[in-house]
Structures are given as C-alpha cells and as structure tokens.
Design a protein around this motif. Structure first.
Motif, PDB file in Angstrom:
ATOM      1  N   GLN A 102       0.888  -1.204   0.014  1.00 27.34           N
ATOM      2  CA  GLN A 102      -0.098  -0.024  -0.141  1.00 27.34           C
ATOM      3  C   GLN A 102       0.856   1.354  -0.226  1.00 27.34           C
ATOM      4  O   GLN A 102       0.545   2.084  -0.718  1.00 27.34           O
ATOM      5  CB  GLN A 102      -0.943   0.005   1.195  1.00 27.34           C
ATOM      6  N   ASN A 103       1.888   1.177   0.768  1.00 34.41           N
ATOM      7  CA  ASN A 103       2.795   2.427   0.847  1.00 34.41           C
ATOM      8  C   ASN A 103       3.512   2.676  -0.580  1.00 34.41           C
ATOM      9  O   ASN A 103       3.442   3.676  -1.123  1.00 34.41           O
ATOM     10  CB  ASN A 103       3.933   1.973   1.683  1.00 34.41           C
ATOM     11  N   TYR A 104       3.760   1.422  -1.467  1.00 39.12           N
ATOM     12  CA  TYR A 104       4.297   1.657  -2.566  1.00 39.12           C
ATOM     13  C   TYR A 104       3.462   2.119  -3.648  1.00 39.12           C
ATOM     14  O   TYR A 104       3.450   3.117  -4.289  1.00 39.12           O
ATOM     15  CB  TYR A 104       4.842   0.373  -3.304  1.00 39.12           C
ATOM     16  N   ALA A 105       1.957   1.834  -3.544  1.00 37.94           N
ATOM     17  CA  ALA A 105       1.256   2.302  -4.244  1.00 37.94           C
ATOM     18  C   ALA A 105       0.696   3.888  -4.141  1.00 37.94           C
ATOM     19  O   ALA A 105       0.406   4.485  -5.043  1.00 37.94           O
ATOM     20  CB  ALA A 105      -0.074   1.339  -4.282  1.00 37.94           C
ATOM     21  N   ASN A 106       0.876   4.240  -2.841  1.00 41.59           N
ATOM     22  CA  ASN A 106       0.730   5.673  -2.463  1.00 41.59           C
ATOM     23  C   ASN A 106       1.985   6.486  -2.311  1.00 41.59           C
ATOM     24  O   ASN A 106       1.720   7.254  -1.611  1.00 41.59           O
ATOM     25  CB  ASN A 106      -0.167   5.641  -1.525  1.00 41.59           C
ATOM     26  N   ARG A 107       3.073   6.279  -2.562  1.00 41.82           N
ATOM     27  CA  ARG A 107       4.448   6.639  -2.321  1.00 41.82           C
ATOM     28  C   ARG A 107       4.398   8.143  -2.582  1.00 41.82           C
ATOM     29  O   ARG A 107       5.272   8.706  -1.834  1.00 41.82           O
ATOM     30  CB  ARG A 107       5.502   5.812  -3.224  1.00 41.82           C
ATOM     31  N   LEU A 108       3.900   8.669  -3.330  1.00 42.02           N
ATOM     32  CA  LEU A 108       3.889  10.122  -3.824  1.00 42.02           C
ATOM     33  C   LEU A 108       3.414  11.025  -2.541  1.00 42.02           C
ATOM     34  O   LEU A 108       3.667  12.099  -2.362  1.00 42.02           O
ATOM     35  CB  LEU A 108       3.370  10.511  -5.058  1.00 42.02           C
ATOM     36  N   LYS A 109       2.357  10.287  -2.077  1.00 43.75           N
ATOM     37  CA  LYS A 109       1.716  10.812  -0.969  1.00 43.75           C
ATOM     38  C   LYS A 109       2.268  10.587   0.536  1.00 43.75           C
ATOM     39  O   LYS A 109       2.177  11.367   1.535  1.00 43.75           O
ATOM     40  CB  LYS A 109       0.101  10.653  -0.892  1.00 43.75           C
ATOM     41  N   LEU A 110       2.697   9.431   0.433  1.00 45.52           N
ATOM     42  CA  LEU A 110       3.167   8.858   1.852  1.00 45.52           C
ATOM     43  C   LEU A 110       4.755   8.787   2.278  1.00 45.52           C
ATOM     44  O   LEU A 110       4.949   8.996   3.282  1.00 45.52           O
ATOM     45  CB  LEU A 110       2.680   7.389   2.054  1.00 45.52           C
ATOM     46  N   ASP A 111       5.578   9.034   1.112  1.00 47.05           N
ATOM     47  CA  ASP A 111       6.817   8.789   1.472  1.00 47.05           C
ATOM     48  C   ASP A 111       7.338   9.909   2.004  1.00 47.05           C
ATOM     49  O   ASP A 111       7.223  11.139   1.525  1.00 47.05           O
ATOM     50  CB  ASP A 111       7.672   8.682   0.094  1.00 47.05           C
ATOM     51  N   PRO A 112       7.911   9.852   3.211  1.00 54.66           N
ATOM     52  CA  PRO A 112       8.374  11.132   4.089  1.00 54.66           C
ATOM     53  C   PRO A 112       9.320  12.153   3.382  1.00 54.66           C
ATOM     54  O   PRO A 112       9.468  13.144   3.649  1.00 54.66           O
ATOM     55  CB  PRO A 112       9.118  10.636   5.366  1.00 54.66           C
ATOM     56  N   GLU A 113      10.348  11.292   2.506  1.00 54.79           N
ATOM     57  CA  GLU A 113      11.247  12.065   1.769  1.00 54.79           C
ATOM     58  C   GLU A 113      10.556  13.120   0.717  1.00 54.79           C
ATOM     59  O   GLU A 113      11.161  14.236   0.594  1.00 54.79           O
ATOM     60  CB  GLU A 113      11.973  11.102   0.912  1.00 54.79           C
ATOM     61  N   VAL A 114       9.280  12.964   0.274  1.00 54.91           N
ATOM     62  CA  VAL A 114       8.734  13.747  -0.554  1.00 54.91           C
ATOM     63  C   VAL A 114       8.374  15.172   0.207  1.00 54.91           C
ATOM     64  O   VAL A 114       8.569  16.257  -0.556  1.00 54.91           O
ATOM     65  CB  VAL A 114       7.271  13.252  -1.204  1.00 54.91           C
ATOM     66  N   LYS A 115       8.207  15.196   1.394  1.00 57.46           N
ATOM     67  CA  LYS A 115       8.135  16.413   2.139  1.00 57.46           C
ATOM     68  C   LYS A 115       9.007  16.790   2.974  1.00 57.46           C
ATOM     69  O   LYS A 115       8.769  17.485   3.788  1.00 57.46           O
ATOM     70  CB  LYS A 115       6.515  16.289   3.002  1.00 57.46           C
ATOM     71  N   CYS A 116      10.293  16.418   2.511  1.00 52.86           N
ATOM     72  CA  CYS A 116      11.470  16.736   3.050  1.00 52.86           C
ATOM     73  C   CYS A 116      11.576  16.525   4.762  1.00 52.86           C
ATOM     74  O   CYS A 116      12.255  17.102   5.457  1.00 52.86           O
ATOM     75  CB  CYS A 116      11.705  18.398   3.055  1.00 52.86           C
ATOM     76  N   TYR A 117      10.789  15.458   5.238  1.00 53.40           N
ATOM     77  CA  TYR A 117      10.945  15.060   6.460  1.00 53.40           C
ATOM     78  C   TYR A 117      12.375  14.328   6.683  1.00 53.40           C
ATOM     79  O   TYR A 117      13.107  13.964   5.813  1.00 53.40           O
ATOM     80  CB  TYR A 117       9.866  13.861   7.011  1.00 53.40           C
ATOM     81  N   LEU A 118      13.075  14.463   7.964  1.00 52.67           N
ATOM     82  CA  LEU A 118      14.316  13.667   8.179  1.00 52.67           C
ATOM     83  C   LEU A 118      14.376  12.413   7.773  1.00 52.67           C
ATOM     84  O   LEU A 118      13.130  11.418   8.042  1.00 52.67           O
ATOM     85  CB  LEU A 118      14.539  13.747   9.624  1.00 52.67           C
ATOM     86  N   PRO A 119      15.330  11.587   7.118  1.00 54.70           N
ATOM     87  CA  PRO A 119      15.390  10.495   6.459  1.00 54.70           C
ATOM     88  C   PRO A 119      15.379   9.288   7.429  1.00 54.70           C
ATOM     89  O   PRO A 119      14.812   8.017   7.086  1.00 54.70           O
ATOM     90  CB  PRO A 119      16.706  10.536   5.799  1.00 54.70           C
ATOM     91  N   GLY A 120      15.662   9.396   8.614  1.00 54.17           N
ATOM     92  CA  GLY A 120      15.689   8.145   9.651  1.00 54.17           C
ATOM     93  C   GLY A 120      16.969   7.459   9.594  1.00 54.17           C
ATOM     94  O   GLY A 120      18.051   7.639   8.720  1.00 54.17           O
TER      95      GLY A 120
END
Length: 269
Positions: A102-120
């Motif tokens: 599900q994460n992969y299918a919605n990665r543009l909305k859910l990936d934290p990198e897209v919104k510049c959150y810290l990478p972990g």
C-alpha cells in the motif's frame, strides 16, 4: 609419447595446485587493513562519505522501471539495483507486507522524503547525498547534506532515548577496528527507501562501520522490529570517501522546496 605426455600433465597439475595453495596461504596471512588513528588511538573515520548504489530507491533487488511521475520521463525513471539486503527479501509479517505494498502504491503521498522530513536511520546512510563524520573521544557527529540532518553518537555518556525522534538515539562503542552504533527511540514514521519499505516505533538498528582501505568503509546494519518483521535482517554496502580537494557538504535545506506542496492549500486565493 603418451606416457611422457601423461607424466607432464600430472606434473603440471601438481605445480598448479601448489601455486594456488601458496597464493591462498599468502592471502590468508595478509593482515586486515588498519585505519589511521585519532589522538586517543581509535580508528579515524573523519571525512565526507557517500554510498554509491540504488538502495535509496529500493533496498531489495529490483529491475529498472518507470518513475511515479509520467512527465519526468527517463529523468525520473527508477534505476535497477542488486539490493543490499543480505539473504534476499525482507522478512515481513503478512499484514506488514500488505502495508508495504500500500505504501508503494501511494508513495507520492506517503513517502516522508517527498515532504522533506528527516530520513531516519539507516536510510540517511544511503541517500543520494554525502554526509560528514566528525569524530571526538566522547561524541561522533554524522552530518547529512540532505535536509541538514544530524546524528550525535554518544560514546561516553550513554543512556536510553529521552524521546522518540526521526533519527533515533544512538550510543556507540569500539570493537577493535569497528565502530558499533546501537540506535533506538524511533518515532516509527520514516521509511527505508522510496519503495515503501517501513518499520514501526519498535525499530532497533545496530550499525557497524569498519575501514577496509584509506577511502572506503564497510557499512552493515542489523534491523530488528518485532511489530513488522518475523526476524532480524541485515543490509551491507561500502561507503566511499570524497577525495576532491574542496570536498564539502553543500546546503540542501529542502523545507522551502516543499512549502507549496504542504501548505499551498492554505494560501489566500
């Protein structure tokens, strides 16, 4: 003639085997690389380093393919990679594997990198950006070009994480030539890559850094999260030193690049 030829063949085989054994013996006796030392006698890892692989797209083996944004064409395509997960696939629990998809299918909305959150951690180690190690006796700092992220590794005053965070809380120790970093205290919001591989706040990462030459480190990370995985698993890769005379981190504070993406809907029309 046949007998002579046979004797020569046998003799040649014996000599070849002897040479191979000699080479193997010499190789096994070659001492492991010993890194230069800091004033306190520990391996010196100071410098600017970077992973050169496609793990930031997907830590597992993957074929090249189109990217998630059609208009970017080949510039946004996903390069293939052999993967950095030892033993093959990540050992997800069935319900966690469904969430990964599900994460992969919605990665543009859910990936934290897209919104510049810290990478972990460990994702910060193989982002397509360099990072710098600044080493002292009590602390080791890891400063990342991406988003200006910073990790402090406590070598002396070690304690449990006072609060959960994106990068976790890191305590370190030396085991001979190897720096061992034990990190807990994650907030459970970071991913491992752009393919939707994820973890929970129960993540526990043990990293090992070992110099294998003046300009390469061997990096390993053992990953444990009983909420998501059926067993611990490991990634490994080399890290390469930037050897340019003017090597330095360049500012990449991406928050300003995503303001419209995150807050644009709040603007007055």
């Amino acid at each position: 003639m046949r007998n002579l030829f046979g004797r020569l063949t046998i003799a040649t085989a014996i000599v070849t085997i002897g040479l191979l054994l000699a080479v193997a013996t010499v190789t096994s006796q070659t001492p492991a690389y010993r890194a230069p030392r800091t004033p306190d006698g520990k391996p010196n890892f100071n410098g600017i380093w970077q992973a050169l692989n496609t793990a930031y797209w997907d830590v597992e083996a993957h074929a090249a393919g189109p990217g998630p944004i059609l208009e970017l064409g080949a510039t946004g395509a996903v390069p293939g990679g052999l993967g950095v997960v030892e033993g093959g696939a990540i050992p997800y629990k069935p319900e966690a594997l469904a969430k990964k998809k599900q994460n992969y299918a919605n990665r543009l909305k859910l990936d934290p990198e897209v919104k510049c959150y810290l990478p972990g951690t460990p994702r910060a180690m193989y982002m397509p950006f360099p990072f710098q190690i600044v080493q002292s006796q009590k602390y080791i700092m890891m400063i990342y070009e991406y988003a200006g992220a910073v990790r402090t590794i406590y070598m002396d005053d070690q304690k449990e994480a006072p609060a959960d965070s994106w990068m976790g809380w890191s305590n370190g120790r030396w085991e001979g030539e190897t720096l061992v970093v034990d990190t807990t205290g994650f907030n459970g919001q970071s991913w491992f890559d752009r393919a939707g591989n994820f973890h929970s706040d129960a993540l526990h990462v043990v990293e090992r850094f070992t110099a294998r030459s003046p300009d390469t480190l061997m990096y390993e990370a053992t990953i444990e999260d009983p909420n998501v995985f059926t067993r611990p698993w490991k990634i490994s890769m080399p890290l390469y030193r930037h050897v340019e005379k003017n090597a330095q981190l360049v500012e990449f504070r991406c928050v300003e690049f995503v303001e419209d993406l995150i807050y644009g809907h709040l603007r007055k029309r």
